[in-house]
Scaffold this motif. Structure first.
Motif, mmCIF file in Angstrom:
data_model
loop_
_atom_site.group_PDB
_atom_site.id
_atom_site.type_symbol
_atom_site.label_atom_id
_atom_site.label_comp_id
_atom_site.label_asym_id
_atom_site.label_seq_id
_atom_site.Cartn_x
_atom_site.Cartn_y
_atom_site.Cartn_z
ATOM 1 N N LYS A 1 37.144 47.271 44.737
ATOM 2 C CA LYS A 1 37.404 46.676 43.718
ATOM 3 C C LYS A 1 36.178 46.039 43.763
ATOM 4 C CE LYS A 1 42.138 44.763 44.100
ATOM 5 N NZ LYS A 1 43.867 44.172 44.447
ATOM 6 N N ALA B 1 39.734 39.574 35.322
ATOM 7 C CA ALA B 1 41.118 39.521 36.287
ATOM 8 C C ALA B 1 42.861 40.618 36.164
ATOM 9 C CB ALA B 1 41.794 38.146 35.899
ATOM 10 N N GLU B 2 42.500 40.907 35.110
ATOM 11 C CA GLU B 2 43.584 41.600 34.682
ATOM 12 C C GLU B 2 43.300 43.234 35.219
ATOM 13 O OE1 GLU B 2 45.500 44.634 30.796
ATOM 14 O OE2 GLU B 2 44.218 42.022 30.898
ATOM 15 N N THR C 1 41.652 43.959 37.946
ATOM 16 C CA THR C 1 41.451 44.195 39.883
ATOM 17 C C THR C 1 42.997 43.558 40.167
ATOM 18 O OG1 THR C 1 40.776 41.670 39.421
ATOM 19 C CG2 THR C 1 39.148 44.067 39.390
ATOM 20 N N GLY C 2 43.457 42.211 39.465
ATOM 21 C CA GLY C 2 44.783 41.974 40.148
ATOM 22 C C GLY C 2 44.597 40.360 40.564
ATOM 23 N N TRP C 3 43.293 40.131 40.395
ATOM 24 C CA TRP C 3 42.670 38.937 40.928
ATOM 25 C C TRP C 3 42.588 37.349 39.937
ATOM 26 C CZ3 TRP C 3 37.057 40.427 42.368
ATOM 27 C CH2 TRP C 3 37.321 41.074 43.598
#
Length: 109
Positions: A38, A58-59, A61-63
């Motif tokens: 990531k 954020a979208e 990587t899912g972070w």
């Protein structure tokens, strides 16, 4: 019991002795990220000419957004210069911040 540990330790030493040593990097030089991580994905997004927003990263990587901002702080420690390309502020009633504000970030190639 101790004899069993000696045999395992010797096997481990044999395995480690066959590994090639990692190449040393110059002091002060930024580290290279591992491939397919990531971190590498975020760096690629920040190197694009149009940069990237915290929400986009954020979208992808899912972070959480605070994690992305923390990642930016870590980049600074590692020698990367994160710069602001564009800052768009939406102002709501009573001079309060409104949804839709964003900042586009980039790093030098």
């Amino acid at each position: 019991m101790i004899g069993a540990l000696d045999a395992r330790m010797e096997a481990l030493r044999t395995l480690l002795a066959g590994k090639p040593a990692r190449a040393a990097r110059e002091p002060g030089a930024p580290r290279k990220p591992r491939e397919g991580t990531k971190q590498e994905q975020v760096l690629a997004m920040l190197r694009r000419p149009e940069g990237a927003t915290v929400a986009q990263i954020a979208e992808a990587t899912g972070w959480a957004q605070h994690t992305v901002r923390g990642f930016f702080a870590g980049l600074k420690k590692k020698g990367y210069a994160v710069q602001v390309l564009e800052r768009v502020r939406m102002v709501g009633p009573n001079k309060e911040g409104a949804k839709g504000s964003y900042t586009v970030y980039s790093i030098a190639i």
